[in-house]
Design a protein around this motif. Structure first.
Motif, mmCIF file in Angstrom:
data_model
loop_
_atom_site.group_PDB
_atom_site.id
_atom_site.type_symbol
_atom_site.label_atom_id
_atom_site.label_comp_id
_atom_site.label_asym_id
_atom_site.label_seq_id
_atom_site.Cartn_x
_atom_site.Cartn_y
_atom_site.Cartn_z
ATOM 1 N N GLY A 5 -2.463 3.627 1.587
ATOM 2 C CA GLY A 5 -3.317 4.328 0.648
ATOM 3 C C GLY A 5 -2.800 4.164 -0.766
ATOM 4 O O GLY A 5 -1.998 3.286 -1.046
ATOM 5 N N ASP A 6 -3.252 5.007 -1.656
ATOM 6 C CA ASP A 6 -2.840 4.870 -3.056
ATOM 7 C C ASP A 6 -1.452 5.454 -3.297
ATOM 8 O O ASP A 6 -0.962 5.483 -4.410
ATOM 9 N N GLU A 7 -0.818 5.935 -2.209
ATOM 10 C CA GLU A 7 0.527 6.458 -2.360
ATOM 11 C C GLU A 7 1.594 5.357 -2.283
ATOM 12 O O GLU A 7 2.744 5.583 -2.594
ATOM 13 N N LEU A 8 1.194 4.168 -1.885
ATOM 14 C CA LEU A 8 2.104 3.025 -1.955
ATOM 15 C C LEU A 8 1.769 2.206 -3.197
ATOM 16 O O LEU A 8 0.623 1.848 -3.412
ATOM 17 N N THR A 9 2.803 1.922 -4.013
ATOM 18 C CA THR A 9 2.531 1.069 -5.179
ATOM 19 C C THR A 9 2.414 -0.382 -4.784
ATOM 20 O O THR A 9 1.638 -1.122 -5.342
ATOM 21 N N LYS A 10 3.235 -0.799 -3.819
ATOM 22 C CA LYS A 10 3.051 -2.168 -3.340
ATOM 23 C C LYS A 10 3.509 -2.319 -1.902
ATOM 24 O O LYS A 10 4.385 -1.589 -1.432
ATOM 25 N N TYR A 162 9.096 9.718 3.886
ATOM 26 C CA TYR A 162 9.457 10.568 2.765
ATOM 27 C C TYR A 162 9.091 11.988 3.169
ATOM 28 O O TYR A 162 7.911 12.281 3.374
ATOM 29 N N ASP A 163 10.122 12.828 3.342
ATOM 30 C CA ASP A 163 9.892 14.214 3.735
ATOM 31 C C ASP A 163 9.039 14.301 5.010
ATOM 32 O O ASP A 163 8.154 15.148 5.115
ATOM 33 N N GLY A 164 9.325 13.403 5.955
ATOM 34 C CA GLY A 164 8.630 13.437 7.243
ATOM 35 C C GLY A 164 7.310 12.698 7.284
ATOM 36 O O GLY A 164 6.738 12.502 8.359
ATOM 37 N N ARG A 165 6.836 12.259 6.135
ATOM 38 C CA ARG A 165 5.524 11.597 6.096
ATOM 39 C C ARG A 165 5.656 10.075 6.021
ATOM 40 O O ARG A 165 6.701 9.553 5.700
ATOM 41 N N TYR A 166 4.571 9.399 6.287
ATOM 42 C CA TYR A 166 4.388 7.945 6.121
ATOM 43 C C TYR A 166 5.033 7.101 7.207
ATOM 44 O O TYR A 166 4.991 5.879 7.148
ATOM 45 N N ARG A 167 5.655 7.738 8.224
ATOM 46 C CA ARG A 167 6.314 6.938 9.261
ATOM 47 C C ARG A 167 5.321 6.036 9.979
ATOM 48 O O ARG A 167 5.685 4.972 10.458
ATOM 49 N N ASN A 168 4.090 6.484 10.116
ATOM 50 C CA ASN A 168 3.126 5.719 10.913
ATOM 51 C C ASN A 168 2.315 4.718 10.107
ATOM 52 O O ASN A 168 1.364 4.129 10.629
ATOM 53 N N LEU A 169 2.696 4.467 8.854
ATOM 54 C CA LEU A 169 2.096 3.324 8.155
ATOM 55 C C LEU A 169 2.540 2.045 8.857
ATOM 56 O O LEU A 169 3.712 1.901 9.204
ATOM 57 N N THR A 170 1.602 1.122 9.055
ATOM 58 C CA THR A 170 1.940 -0.112 9.775
ATOM 59 C C THR A 170 2.614 -1.131 8.866
ATOM 60 O O THR A 170 3.288 -2.040 9.338
ATOM 61 N N SER A 171 2.431 -0.981 7.553
ATOM 62 C CA SER A 171 3.128 -1.823 6.585
ATOM 63 C C SER A 171 4.307 -1.048 6.018
ATOM 64 O O SER A 171 4.389 0.167 6.155
ATOM 65 N N VAL A 172 5.218 -1.768 5.370
ATOM 66 C CA VAL A 172 6.307 -1.129 4.634
ATOM 67 C C VAL A 172 6.079 -1.387 3.148
ATOM 68 O O VAL A 172 5.780 -2.513 2.740
ATOM 69 N N GLY A 173 6.170 -0.327 2.375
ATOM 70 C CA GLY A 173 5.946 -0.484 0.941
ATOM 71 C C GLY A 173 6.718 0.529 0.139
ATOM 72 O O GLY A 173 7.394 1.407 0.690
ATOM 73 N N THR A 174 6.616 0.380 -1.179
ATOM 74 C CA THR A 174 7.298 1.322 -2.064
ATOM 75 C C THR A 174 6.384 2.506 -2.344
ATOM 76 O O THR A 174 5.178 2.355 -2.539
ATOM 77 N N LEU A 175 6.998 3.652 -2.342
ATOM 78 C CA LEU A 175 6.257 4.888 -2.585
ATOM 79 C C LEU A 175 6.073 5.066 -4.082
ATOM 80 O O LEU A 175 6.997 4.890 -4.861
ATOM 81 N N SER A 176 4.861 5.421 -4.469
ATOM 82 C CA SER A 176 4.600 5.659 -5.886
ATOM 83 C C SER A 176 5.450 6.816 -6.388
ATOM 84 O O SER A 176 5.514 7.851 -5.747
ATOM 85 N N PRO A 177 6.102 6.652 -7.537
ATOM 86 C CA PRO A 177 6.941 7.729 -8.069
ATOM 87 C C PRO A 177 6.188 9.049 -8.221
ATOM 88 O O PRO A 177 6.782 10.113 -8.087
#
Ligand code: PRP
Ligand code: MN
Ligand code: MG
Length: 181
Positions: A5-10, A162-177
């Motif tokens: 989603g838009d919470e990953l910058t890349k 991050y704080d228990g969230r995003y583990r189930n994203l199938t891609s790996v990316g950087t979290l938006s600051p």
């Protein structure tokens, strides 16, 4: 499944890239442990995805066990405090143990874990991690199999939270600051 989603910058690694690197490592691990009694030890919770995919990419038989240790709490920085939240169910004395991790950052978690497991007298003890950050490379933790060396950015997905969230994203990316600042 969860998507980016838009919470990953890349996106750093797509599911295909993760799977193909794991397949390569699985081939090497197959060769190393052929004819041996392999026990994979996954470090909860981050390693669940790597454990599930690595174990199924192997051609050899393996057993699985889990430890839960925590060093992070809920922030993006390691606290340096390592706690055993759940110990192994298995006696590893005389076993060939491969510790499976999602990421090594400061190396604090694994330095603690390796010295703890070493004292239980395994036949062999090695580490496989999907990701390793620069600080870990300098920490003296000897990692036998590494998926990818990555820059010092906060990454999520494929087990990484991050704080228990995003583990189930199938891609790996950087979290938006903006998510954590
Ligand atoms: C994360 C990650 C590693 C550890 C690496 O786990 O999964 O286990 O931190 O950091 P370090 O090298 O600086 O010790 P975390 O403690 O966040 O628990 P989790 O696996 O449940 O997310
Ligand atoms: Mn972890
Ligand atoms: Mg975590």
């Amino acid at each position: 499944s969860a998507d980016v989603g838009d919470e990953l910058t890349k996106v750093l690694y797509t599911p295909d890239q993760l799977a193909s690197r794991l397949k390569e490592l699985a081939g090497e691990i197959d060769t190393e442990y052929e004819g041996k009694d392999l026990l994979l030890v996954g470090v909860l919770s981050g390693a669940v995805m790597v454990m599930a995919d690595l174990s199924r990419a192997l051609s050899i038989h393996c057993d699985m066990d889990w430890m839960a240790i925590s060093s992070y709490g809920s922030g993006t920085q390691s606290s340096g405090v390592v706690r055993i939240l759940k110990d192994l169910n298995t006696n590893i004395s005389g076993r060939h143990v491969l510790v499976v991790e999602d990421i090594i950052d400061t190396g604090l978690t694994l330095s603690y874990l390796i010295s703890n497991l070493r004292s239980r007298d395994p036949a062999s003890l090695d580490i496989m991690t999907m990701f390793r950050k620069p600080e870990a490379a300098k920490s003296g933790v000897d990692v036998r199999w590494i998926g990818f060396d990555i820059p010092n950015e906060f990454v999520v997905g494929y087990g990484l939270d991050y704080d228990g969230r995003y583990r189930n994203l199938t891609s790996v990316g950087t979290l938006s600051p903006h998510v954590y600042s």
